[in-house]
Write a protein that holds these residues in place. Structure first.
Motif, short mmCIF file in Angstrom:
data_model
loop_
_atom_site.label_atom_id
_atom_site.label_comp_id
_atom_site.label_asym_id
_atom_site.label_seq_id
_atom_site.Cartn_x
_atom_site.Cartn_y
_atom_site.Cartn_z
N ARG A 125 0.87 -1.17 0.00
CA ARG A 125 0.00 0.00 0.00
C ARG A 125 0.91 1.22 0.00
O ARG A 125 1.86 1.26 0.79
CB ARG A 125 -0.88 0.05 1.25
N TRP A 181 -4.33 6.35 -0.46
CA TRP A 181 -3.65 5.06 -0.60
C TRP A 181 -3.94 4.41 -1.95
O TRP A 181 -5.06 4.46 -2.44
CB TRP A 181 -4.11 4.08 0.49
N HIS A 208 -10.00 -2.97 2.69
CA HIS A 208 -9.30 -2.01 3.56
C HIS A 208 -10.18 -0.81 3.90
O HIS A 208 -9.97 -0.17 4.93
CB HIS A 208 -7.98 -1.57 2.93
N THR A 227 -5.75 1.21 7.67
CA THR A 227 -4.61 0.34 7.95
C THR A 227 -4.97 -0.64 9.06
O THR A 227 -5.10 -0.25 10.23
CB THR A 227 -3.38 1.19 8.33
N PHE A 280 -2.62 -0.75 12.13
CA PHE A 280 -2.19 0.55 12.65
C PHE A 280 -1.76 0.45 14.12
O PHE A 280 -0.75 1.01 14.53
CB PHE A 280 -3.32 1.59 12.51
#
Ligand code: HEC
Length: 202
Positions: A122, A142, A165, A174, A177
């Motif tokens: 990504r 992204w 996502h 994410t 994350f």
């Protein structure tokens, strides 16, 4: 008179030819198109990347997570990643015993046996042109790519990357994350046991 006309024609011919000689290389250099901006696997992966986590799942898969080191340095511990961030996830299946059971060590951890054929990437940047995306789906800034370990494009559809996502409950589309933020705080590669199989988020 005849002679004069002949001379003049030649004169203009050479002048035009000379002009072309000067202009052509210039025009050619102006017409050379820059490579189209699309996600690629950086040539400096994994050297210029930092591993921040490993995710182990009960289906015998292990995945390693990486961020490009300059983006990690620019990340301040907040809820989004800096422009220019590149995240890469690689994977493998674990060693099995003769009964087909996944072998674990005393900490319950697998050891890689067979690397996946592809790795996923990504990349976050503000200047992706629309042509860099497979369709209309967007996840902020992204974009996504799938590659063989040597960086060639791996043939798989990219639209599902956006769609899954997009539902990440963690910041900045994410899924990992929290693991990344924990790495940032502790400087320890985070080992995470996910109790789901396949691509189901934990
Ligand atoms: C059905 C859901 C799903 C799909 C489809 C999917 N992913 Fe993911 N992705 C995840 C989950 C969940 C994680 C977190 C790691 C884990 O648990 O395996 C993840 C992690 C990642 C990461 C590491 C950074 C992060 O976001 O946590 C990258 C890079 C990534 N995916 C790229 C891709 C690409 C490229 C595609 C398409 C080819 C794709 N993903 C398709 C669910 C998905």
């Amino acid at each position: 008179m005849k002679h004069l006309v002949h001379f003049n024609t030649n004169h203009w011919y050479y002048l035009a030819l000379g002009g072309l000689c000067i202009l052509l290389p210039f025009l050619a250099s102006r017409m050379e198109k820059p490579a189209p901006l699309i996600p690629t696997l950086p040539a400096d992966f994994p050297a210029a990347f930092t591993q921040y986590a490993t995710v182990q799942r009960p289906d015998g898969t292990l995945r390693d997570l990486y961020i490009n080191t300059p983006a990690l340095a620019a990340y301040g511990g907040g809820y989004d990643l800096p422009d220019g961030s590149i995240l890469v996830i690689t994977g493998c299946t674990a060693q099995q015993d003769s009964a087909g059971k996944w072998i674990t060590d005393q900490n319950g951890r697998y050891t890689c046996a067979t690397a996946f054929d592809s790795l996923h990437l990504r990349a976050k940047r503000r200047d992706w042109p629309d042509s860099a995306f497979p369709g209309d789906d967007r996840n902020g800034d992204w974009n996504y790519g799938s590659f063989t370990p040597s960086g060639a494009a791996f043939a798989e559809p990219i639209t599902p990357c956006f769609q899954c996502h997009n539902t990440a409950e963690q910041p900045d589309f994410t899924y990992t994350f929290r693991l990344l933020a924990e790495y940032w705080r502790t400087q320890q590669v985070i080992y995470s046991f996910c109790d789901q199989t396949g691509r189901t988020p934990c």
